[in-house]
Design an enzyme around this catalytic site. Structure first.
Site, PDB file in Angstrom:
ATOM      1  N   HIS B 225       0.805  -1.224   0.000  1.00 29.57           N
ATOM      2  CA  HIS B 225       0.000   0.000   0.000  1.00 29.57           C
ATOM      3  C   HIS B 225       0.838   1.274   0.000  1.00 29.57           C
ATOM      4  CE1 HIS B 225       0.572  -0.853   4.327  1.00 29.57           C
ATOM      5  NE2 HIS B 225       0.455   0.443   4.519  1.00 29.57           N
ATOM      6  N   ASP B 226       2.001   1.234   0.645  1.00 31.91           N
ATOM      7  CA  ASP B 226       2.814   2.450   0.730  1.00 31.91           C
ATOM      8  C   ASP B 226       4.011   2.452  -0.206  1.00 31.91           C
ATOM      9  OD1 ASP B 226       1.416   4.090   2.412  1.00 31.91           O
ATOM     10  OD2 ASP B 226       2.403   3.401   4.247  1.00 31.91           O
ATOM     11  N   LYS B 229       5.871   5.577  -1.351  1.00 38.30           N
ATOM     12  CA  LYS B 229       6.743   6.357  -0.467  1.00 38.30           C
ATOM     13  C   LYS B 229       8.197   6.313  -0.923  1.00 38.30           C
ATOM     14  CE  LYS B 229       4.120   6.329   3.838  1.00 38.30           C
ATOM     15  NZ  LYS B 229       4.086   5.782   5.213  1.00 38.30           N
ATOM     16  N   HIS B 254       2.090  10.014  -2.450  1.00 39.43           N
ATOM     17  CA  HIS B 254       2.574   8.625  -2.429  1.00 39.43           C
ATOM     18  C   HIS B 254       1.495   7.649  -2.909  1.00 39.43           C
ATOM     19  CE1 HIS B 254       0.549   8.000   1.530  1.00 39.43           C
ATOM     20  NE2 HIS B 254       0.629   6.714   1.234  1.00 39.43           N
ATOM     21  N   HIS B 280      -6.026   3.632  -0.507  1.00 42.83           N
ATOM     22  CA  HIS B 280      -6.027   3.365   0.935  1.00 42.83           C
ATOM     23  C   HIS B 280      -6.133   4.627   1.782  1.00 42.83           C
ATOM     24  CE1 HIS B 280      -1.693   4.077   0.462  1.00 42.83           C
ATOM     25  NE2 HIS B 280      -1.575   4.130   1.763  1.00 42.83           N
ATOM     26  N   HIS B 281      -6.063   5.808   1.157  1.00 37.07           N
ATOM     27  CA  HIS B 281      -6.306   7.045   1.912  1.00 37.07           C
ATOM     28  C   HIS B 281      -7.611   7.736   1.519  1.00 37.07           C
ATOM     29  CE1 HIS B 281      -2.736   7.189   4.383  1.00 37.07           C
ATOM     30  NE2 HIS B 281      -1.987   6.877   3.333  1.00 37.07           N
ATOM     31  N   ASP B 309      -4.626  -0.372   7.975  1.00 39.72           N
ATOM     32  CA  ASP B 309      -3.451   0.499   8.066  1.00 39.72           C
ATOM     33  C   ASP B 309      -3.569   1.437   9.267  1.00 39.72           C
ATOM     34  OD1 ASP B 309      -1.033   1.658   7.281  1.00 39.72           O
ATOM     35  OD2 ASP B 309      -2.021   3.117   5.970  1.00 39.72           O
TER      36      ASP B 309
END
Lengths: 369, 369
Positions: B225-226, B229, B254, B280-281, B309
């Site tokens: 998911h990240d 970054k 990101h 996811h955000h 998360d």
């Protein structure tokens, strides 16, 4: 005449042994079709696979036409799949669903036919087997149908397994590529750099005489050589000018950092990637880093990736330098034979230079978007 | 009495259908042993696999002792493998290679035995099949041997395929994990964060009623998911204090960056990872980023990973904050039900809170090195 049972058993085991070793779904379909043909003694057999997403049936045949796709509801095969019911037709031209245009075109005469649905173990119809023209007197029998029905669920499972393996295998290749690109992306290198390094590495491995398995492992492992750059600070990684001593030392830690990320694994591929990350900056004369390994103490994967990486880096434009021309690169490689690079690998490189240039051409960087 | 040929054929197809669907080498060995037992009508059958690296033979049996390992040269099986020659022994206690200590221990009486080497298609011996105590009058026959020999190469190919699939599958899981850790490593989060998020996500997917396949895909996809970054500058990513508006905007890219890295793929896993990275955000009430998606316009994978998360981030120490206690986390989750988070998923979360806490306990961060 009733087929000899032991003969049939031997035939089936012979085929399923081959089938168990085939991982490519298209090759599998060809082999399964041969098995179907031989089990019922027919002239031809096709295995049709249902592609639900696109509403088509596809097949591959060994001879003649290569890859065939038809709408999933067409003809007798479509009918059998829709009804999920087998069909023996010993007078094909009398059947209203038969489309004789293919016969008319090819000159092949279809006389008898048997089509049965292929179920997977969940009971879903996933395709059909179609056998054409029973050899000898009479048409297809209930016993033929019985034998093929026994085989059909096995066929479904084999094909589903091979499709699964293909998916996982393709995913792995993409993951490796994405990891390579991710490592490179912070240092603004291109995705094609990792592809070229992968191809050069495999070629060198082949020329050196490594096994096919090792060549493929190295091809998939080599894109991860710079993974450790992920942990190098931006200020160092993307500095436009020359490094001072401290910055150089920080940058050089990327080999050990990559090794640290990968070393915990027991997997063949990741063990190879750990070696490549750790050793791709070692030099044959013992003046490289991080461990000043010398000669054949450097793993062959490390010696190979060193050449692949440098050859590609010198020949590519980077933020801080223009690409070198080939003459300049080749001169350096000759100077560094036995110094930076394994002398045997450099010989192989020059003896097969056309193949390296052809890879470079195939995977060259494009700046049009 | 000669076995009915059609019956034998049906039996074999029944087994090979099951075998084609099994991808776990240990389960495969058990199923192949059952097939061997039924083909020759014996009381017991073991399939021994040769582990060259460790000079052992291993087997699994369905009942009784679970996993057995013996030195590769021991007993009659070891002899058959060393000589690559099958052996029928219809008076076992008279054979000098027979070790009767197992019988003495277990009380089982071995009377007749047949052992044959398993060759792969390259002709290498990769193991052995051992059948014990022929059922009915007389011992094992040449015909029994013939039938098992026919099966043996098939067995070898099936087992090699399953070992290959297991290797690729395990490699994929590790690659995904390494990619997740790599994404996190620059922001100093721990490897266990991605493991926990993976497990929470799978659990939520199961509770929500997604198919087993989707649950596993999401489990493998959520650690990525990240990933975006990776491309966030150090100065922003590791800033100890609060972000100003510009830094916040850079940090928020990101999600889209991760999507950009992954979106090119046609693979199920990577398509899922692209969705997770992108969404996811997002927030259920439409105030998230990057696209202010609302309610069920956010893919279920995105809604699930959002909860997994945040639950994990709040409960963990980070550079810039201490872990929240559970009461504070649960209060926030109740407040954000229908705001940040999908209300149905929050209900499922609280209804099954013990399972989430048990995952957290299993994969907790350890600071002892």
């Amino acid at each position: 005449m009733k087929q000899n049972a032991d003969e049939l058993l031997a035939l089936i085991f012979n085929y399923i042994t081959k089938i168990a070793a085939i991982h490519d779904p298209e090759k599998l379909v060809v082999e399964v079709a041969k098995m179907g043909r031989d089990i019922v003694k027919a002239d031809r057999c096709s295995v049709w696979i249902l592609d639900h997403e696109n509403n088509i049936l596809w097949t591959k045949v060994a001879h003649g036409v290569d890859f065939i796709r038809i709408p999933s509801n067409s003809g007798i095969v479509g009918e059998v799949i829709a009804k999920a019911e087998a069909k023996i037709i010993n007078d094909v031209y009398a059947d209203p669903h038969f489309n004789r245009s293919v016969d008319d075109e090819t000159g092949y005469k279809t006389e008898t036919m048997m089509v049965l649905p292929i179920h997977n173990s969940a009971g879903e119809v996933v395709g059909a087997m179609q056998v054409i023209n029973k050899i000898g007197e009479g048409g297809f029998t209930q016993e033929d149908l019985q034998h093929l029905l026994l085989a059909s669920t096995y066929v479904a499972e084999s094909i589903e397994s091979s499709l699964l393996l293909e998916e996982i295998d393709a995913t792995q290749r993409e993951l490796v590529y994405i990891m390579g690109v991710t490592g490179e992306s912070r240092s603004k290198e291109t995705g094609n750099h990792v592809k070229r390094v992968a191809e050069y590495s495999r070629l060198l491995a082949q020329l050196y005489g490594l096994s096919e398995k090792e060549c493929n492992v190295l091809k998939d492992a080599s894109p991860m050589h710079d993974l450790g750059k992920i942990a190098i600070p931006d200020a160092v990684l993307n500095k436009p000018g020359r490094f001072d001593e401290d910055e150089r030392r920080i940058m050089d830690t990327h080999a050990e950092l990559g090794y640290t990320i990968l070393k915990g694994s027991e997997r063949t591929l990741l063990k190879a990637a750990a070696i490549v990350a750790y050793q791709h900056h070692e030099k044959y004369n013992g003046t490289g880093y991080p461990n000043q390994l010398k000669g054949e103490d450097i793993h062959i994967y490390g010696r190979i990736t060193a050449i692949a990486d440098v050859f590609d880096a010198l020949g590519s434009d980077r933020v801080y330098k223009k690409a070198w021309n080939d003459e300049k690169i080749f001169n350096l490689f000759r100077e560094e034979q036995g110094e930076h690079f394994d002398p045997k690998l450099i010989d192989l490189f020059f003896e097969n230079i056309e193949q390296f240039l052809s890879i470079r051409e195939t995977f060259k960087d494009r700046y049009d978007g």
